[in-house]
Design a protein around this motif. Sequence first.
Motif, short mmCIF file in Angstrom:
data_model
loop_
_atom_site.label_atom_id
_atom_site.label_comp_id
_atom_site.label_asym_id
_atom_site.label_seq_id
_atom_site.Cartn_x
_atom_site.Cartn_y
_atom_site.Cartn_z
N GLY A 78 33.34 35.62 44.46
CA GLY A 78 33.63 36.43 43.34
C GLY A 78 32.32 36.84 42.82
O GLY A 78 31.85 36.29 41.89
N ASP A 117 40.78 40.93 43.68
CA ASP A 117 39.65 41.43 42.91
C ASP A 117 39.39 42.89 43.27
O ASP A 117 40.12 43.49 44.08
CB ASP A 117 38.41 40.54 43.12
CG ASP A 117 37.97 40.47 44.58
OD1 ASP A 117 38.16 41.46 45.33
OD2 ASP A 117 37.43 39.43 44.99
N TYR A 170 38.87 33.32 48.79
CA TYR A 170 39.67 34.40 49.36
C TYR A 170 40.50 33.99 50.57
O TYR A 170 41.39 34.73 51.00
CB TYR A 170 38.77 35.59 49.72
CG TYR A 170 37.95 35.44 50.98
CD1 TYR A 170 38.38 35.98 52.18
CD2 TYR A 170 36.71 34.79 50.95
CE1 TYR A 170 37.61 35.86 53.34
CE2 TYR A 170 35.95 34.68 52.08
CZ TYR A 170 36.40 35.21 53.27
OH TYR A 170 35.63 35.09 54.42
N SER A 230 32.93 32.86 40.21
CA SER A 230 33.31 33.82 41.20
C SER A 230 32.01 34.31 41.78
O SER A 230 31.34 35.10 41.21
CB SER A 230 34.04 34.93 40.51
OG SER A 230 33.87 36.08 41.15
N ASP A 255 33.77 38.96 39.75
CA ASP A 255 35.11 38.84 40.33
C ASP A 255 36.01 37.91 39.53
O ASP A 255 37.23 38.00 39.59
CB ASP A 255 35.03 38.37 41.78
CG ASP A 255 34.74 39.52 42.73
OD1 ASP A 255 34.65 40.66 42.26
OD2 ASP A 255 34.59 39.28 43.94
N ARG A 266 41.99 36.73 44.90
CA ARG A 266 41.07 36.17 43.92
C ARG A 266 41.71 35.18 42.97
O ARG A 266 41.07 34.21 42.55
CB ARG A 266 40.43 37.31 43.11
CG ARG A 266 39.40 36.88 42.11
CD ARG A 266 38.31 36.03 42.73
NE ARG A 266 37.72 36.70 43.87
CZ ARG A 266 37.13 36.07 44.86
NH1 ARG A 266 37.06 34.77 44.86
NH2 ARG A 266 36.62 36.74 45.86
#
Length: 306
Positions: free
Chosen positions: A10, A294, A272, A5, A126, A300
């Motif tokens: 993330g 997230d 995303y 992430s 994330d 997420r």
Amino acid sequence: MANKSLPFRGGVGVGAADGVLGETSPTPSPSPQGEGGVARDALATAAARLAFSDTPRLDAELLLAHALGIERGALLLDLERAVPAGFADLVERRARHEPVAYITGTRGFWTIDVAVGSGVLVPRADSETLILAARDHFADRAPARVLDLGTGPGTLLLAALDEWPGASGLGVDSSETALRYARSNAENLGLAARAAFVVGDWAEGIDDRFDLVLANPPYIATGEALPAEVAGHEPAGALFAGVDGLDAYRAIVPMLSRLIAPGGAAVIEIGYRQAAAVGAMLAAAGLSVALHHDLGGRDRCLVATP
């Protein structure tokens, strides 16, 4: 295929290419003070040197704490302490866009610290959304068996095993380098008895069922630009997944129905902008889908259930 992430998708927060694009080159500035200087002044100078980073002061603090062999919190309680000469070299490595986690050799994730280095993707905060989503799904019960596809240094699997002390699990990755880190991390965290790691092509050849299937696959389109610290240091195989970034999902999704035990779930990280596309794949495979965001409010992960 490690966990990733990124601060874009993330990274200490986001996902690859989700938000750290367009970074600028570092502006030359004086090197941080070496031996004989004090932490307060050295941190200010280092932060100026690392102005290209989204978190220059934090980077400087982590590097100085590492150079001193102490926790960051202890450093912040005494900013008049002397600075070791080696700190300047660490700052220069960061100025060449080497990830902080590669320099310090570790990254905190969920309730654990994992060792990382060249050849593995650095865990991003994330990705903790996947553990949160799994915890929501299981609520007042716990998964007994966990599968982590693309485990990298073992990040998601080991975090899950630390969250649920009665669980055991299997981590799969195509990278021997990543799996060496994963096995070492399991040993260091006292989780080796509950965690096994194997080289594999996602879940090919695995005929067991698992209460929790975790996956943070590569999901960056091959033509997408990435920050220098990612593109120049982290493994491309853990980042890129075809011209649209969806190739890994095309491989994983058809396997899920046979992997998820009754009452279980697959929790899958996404870029995303990929919720609709990956969600459609999961629905076409006969799975119900729920979207989780997230802490930045971005899509997420998807939770898929039979």
